[in-house]
Design a protein around this motif. Sequence first.
Motif, PDB file in Angstrom:
ATOM      1  N   PHE A  31       6.553  18.096   4.230  1.00  0.00           N
ATOM      2  CA  PHE A  31       5.136  18.270   3.912  1.00  0.00           C
ATOM      3  C   PHE A  31       4.634  17.108   3.051  1.00  0.00           C
ATOM      4  N   GLU A  32       5.419  16.722   2.060  1.00  0.00           N
ATOM      5  CA  GLU A  32       5.024  15.596   1.214  1.00  0.00           C
ATOM      6  C   GLU A  32       4.977  14.307   2.023  1.00  0.00           C
ATOM      7  N   ASN A  33       5.966  14.089   2.872  1.00  0.00           N
ATOM      8  CA  ASN A  33       5.953  12.889   3.715  1.00  0.00           C
ATOM      9  C   ASN A  33       4.754  12.873   4.665  1.00  0.00           C
ATOM     10  N   ALA A  34       4.387  14.051   5.195  1.00  0.00           N
ATOM     11  CA  ALA A  34       3.247  14.123   6.104  1.00  0.00           C
ATOM     12  C   ALA A  34       1.957  13.720   5.397  1.00  0.00           C
ATOM     13  N   ALA A  70       2.673  12.330  -7.582  1.00  0.00           N
ATOM     14  CA  ALA A  70       2.063  12.847  -8.807  1.00  0.00           C
ATOM     15  C   ALA A  70       1.158  14.035  -8.523  1.00  0.00           C
ATOM     16  N   ASP A  71       0.598  14.085  -7.329  1.00  0.00           N
ATOM     17  CA  ASP A  71      -0.371  15.125  -6.945  1.00  0.00           C
ATOM     18  C   ASP A  71       0.275  16.292  -6.208  1.00  0.00           C
ATOM     19  N   PHE A  72       1.560  16.181  -5.856  1.00  0.00           N
ATOM     20  CA  PHE A  72       2.159  17.118  -4.906  1.00  0.00           C
ATOM     21  C   PHE A  72       2.227  18.542  -5.453  1.00  0.00           C
ATOM     22  N   ALA A  73       2.557  18.708  -6.704  1.00  0.00           N
ATOM     23  CA  ALA A  73       2.614  20.070  -7.269  1.00  0.00           C
ATOM     24  C   ALA A  73       1.254  20.743  -7.163  1.00  0.00           C
ATOM     25  N   ALA A  74       0.188  19.995  -7.385  1.00  0.00           N
ATOM     26  CA  ALA A  74      -1.157  20.558  -7.256  1.00  0.00           C
ATOM     27  C   ALA A  74      -1.444  20.934  -5.807  1.00  0.00           C
ATOM     28  N   ALA A  75      -1.013  20.083  -4.859  1.00  0.00           N
ATOM     29  CA  ALA A  75      -1.232  20.380  -3.440  1.00  0.00           C
ATOM     30  C   ALA A  75      -0.508  21.653  -3.025  1.00  0.00           C
ATOM     31  N   MET A  90       0.813  -1.211   0.000  1.00  0.00           N
ATOM     32  CA  MET A  90       0.000   0.000   0.000  1.00  0.00           C
ATOM     33  C   MET A  90       0.856   1.274   0.000  1.00  0.00           C
ATOM     34  N   LEU A  91       1.950   1.272   0.790  1.00  0.00           N
ATOM     35  CA  LEU A  91       2.788   2.466   0.870  1.00  0.00           C
ATOM     36  C   LEU A  91       3.342   2.888  -0.494  1.00  0.00           C
ATOM     37  N   PRO A  92       3.888   1.978  -1.309  1.00  0.00           N
ATOM     38  CA  PRO A  92       4.401   2.425  -2.608  1.00  0.00           C
ATOM     39  C   PRO A  92       3.334   3.078  -3.482  1.00  0.00           C
ATOM     40  N   SER A  93       2.122   2.528  -3.470  1.00  0.00           N
ATOM     41  CA  SER A  93       1.049   3.102  -4.282  1.00  0.00           C
ATOM     42  C   SER A  93       0.667   4.498  -3.781  1.00  0.00           C
ATOM     43  N   LEU A  94       0.587   4.660  -2.455  1.00  0.00           N
ATOM     44  CA  LEU A  94       0.245   5.965  -1.897  1.00  0.00           C
ATOM     45  C   LEU A  94       1.365   6.970  -2.147  1.00  0.00           C
ATOM     46  N   ARG A  95       2.600   6.524  -2.001  1.00  0.00           N
ATOM     47  CA  ARG A  95       3.716   7.439  -2.233  1.00  0.00           C
ATOM     48  C   ARG A  95       3.726   7.913  -3.690  1.00  0.00           C
ATOM     49  N   GLN A  96       3.467   7.004  -4.604  1.00  0.00           N
ATOM     50  CA  GLN A  96       3.433   7.368  -6.022  1.00  0.00           C
ATOM     51  C   GLN A  96       2.292   8.341  -6.309  1.00  0.00           C
ATOM     52  N   ALA A  97       1.126   8.089  -5.725  1.00  0.00           N
ATOM     53  CA  ALA A  97      -0.019   8.967  -5.945  1.00  0.00           C
ATOM     54  C   ALA A  97       0.233  10.359  -5.388  1.00  0.00           C
ATOM     55  N   VAL A  98       0.790  10.438  -4.189  1.00  0.00           N
ATOM     56  CA  VAL A  98       1.069  11.733  -3.573  1.00  0.00           C
ATOM     57  C   VAL A  98       2.115  12.495  -4.373  1.00  0.00           C
TER      58      VAL A  98
END
Length: 455
Positions: A437-440, A11-16, A1-9
């Motif tokens: 922030f990304e890790n959080a 990809a989304d981080f610039a938007a966040a 689960m962690l690798p999938s969540l890390r990849q999703a975050v």
Amino acid sequence: MLPSLRQAVAADFAAAVGQLSGLVRIPAMAWDSFDPAELDTAAKHVAALLHEAGITDVDILQAPRPDGTPGAPAVVGRRPARNGKPTLLLYAHYDVQPAGDIALWESPPFEAVERDGRLWGRGVADNKAGVMLHLAAFRNALHVLGDDLELGVTVFIDGEEEAGSPSLPLLLQQHADLLHADVLVVADSGNWKVGVPALTTSLRGLILGTIEVRVLDHALHSGTYGGPLLDAVTVLSRLVATLHHDDGSVAVEGLLFSDAPGPLLSEEEFRADSGVRPGVPLAGSGSLTSRLWTKPALAVIGMDVPSVALSSDTLLPVARAKLSLSLAPATDTAAAMEAVRRHVESHTPFGADVTFTPAGRTEGFAGDATSQAARTMLAAMEDTWGVPAVCMGVGGSIPAVDILTKLYPRAEVLITGAEDPDSRAHGANESIHLGDFENAIVAEALLIARLNSPD
């Protein structure tokens, strides 16, 4: 689960970060001296972000403050639990402190700027990063889990935390069923240091009060009458000086003191984090973490006296000082308020008339780092950062924690956040470390996933 969540975050981080920057542009301050329209703007903006994150049940709620004036709008978004799963309440606040002296900022305070791996701007750390931490964690968990996400999630964004959340008790009473949860995550704290995550397990309590000293019926010429008479500012200064011992520890009798468990902080680290001048000794005794987390700390945060630029050769009849007293987590704040009153009344010099007026109080918090939710959060942090997470105290107080824990006494409370020791919340050049922030975000998304499927 962690690798999938890390990849999703990732990809989304610039938007966040872009959405966080958009929030920073809204100067929402919950004091009467600032434009309340900015609070409405911020609340509507947050509501739109909740919709974009995949939460369709969104309301903007308001309740009056104790004095009858309107409270700031709060935003609530709900995704109800399914199949008997628990509900997670995610709390943060969109209101901020004033920017203060603009000349002290290296970039405009209400314009988020990326520099040196950090994002700078007023409220970026306290607490608009908390808002975006929750929204980004939820939407990425939803993206990865899809229909398998059966955990209930309620996002509650306060609009007046920096003003003490005065309307929050009534608002929560009016909507207690709407906001009931099994686990509360309050993202209004931070990490031990950059690269080392932390769960905040204690908060100091807080009392505020104002001392007024009066020595004359009216002002007098200082040359004509000075000598037999002392002015109110001098008398007030002597009274304020009695509030601390010679080593800088608080001298008010009857307050609790205790030693803090957990990690140690060196004087070198503290000096580097705080920016204290080289020749200034540190106040108090015992470990620095105890002095920061579990012992009282008293500061004069305001005085009503003439400025140097506007001063005249006059004996002033009256002077005021506002006190902020942080307290060990288990302290009864009502008893502490009376202890301050007794001290002020018994230590006022030269027979001056003195009045101590309470100005608000917030109880401390002592959490349980061994609860199931806390263990899940600590494991999620360690897995995300790759280093053990720290349990730490925080010297400040969070009014919402006191209010929420009283309303939902059985809920497990987790206090997290995106700040670090150099975030300078409430000061000029406030910032967050973008890597943390990304890790959080990843860690909270992992918490959501593991609470959803504890096996």
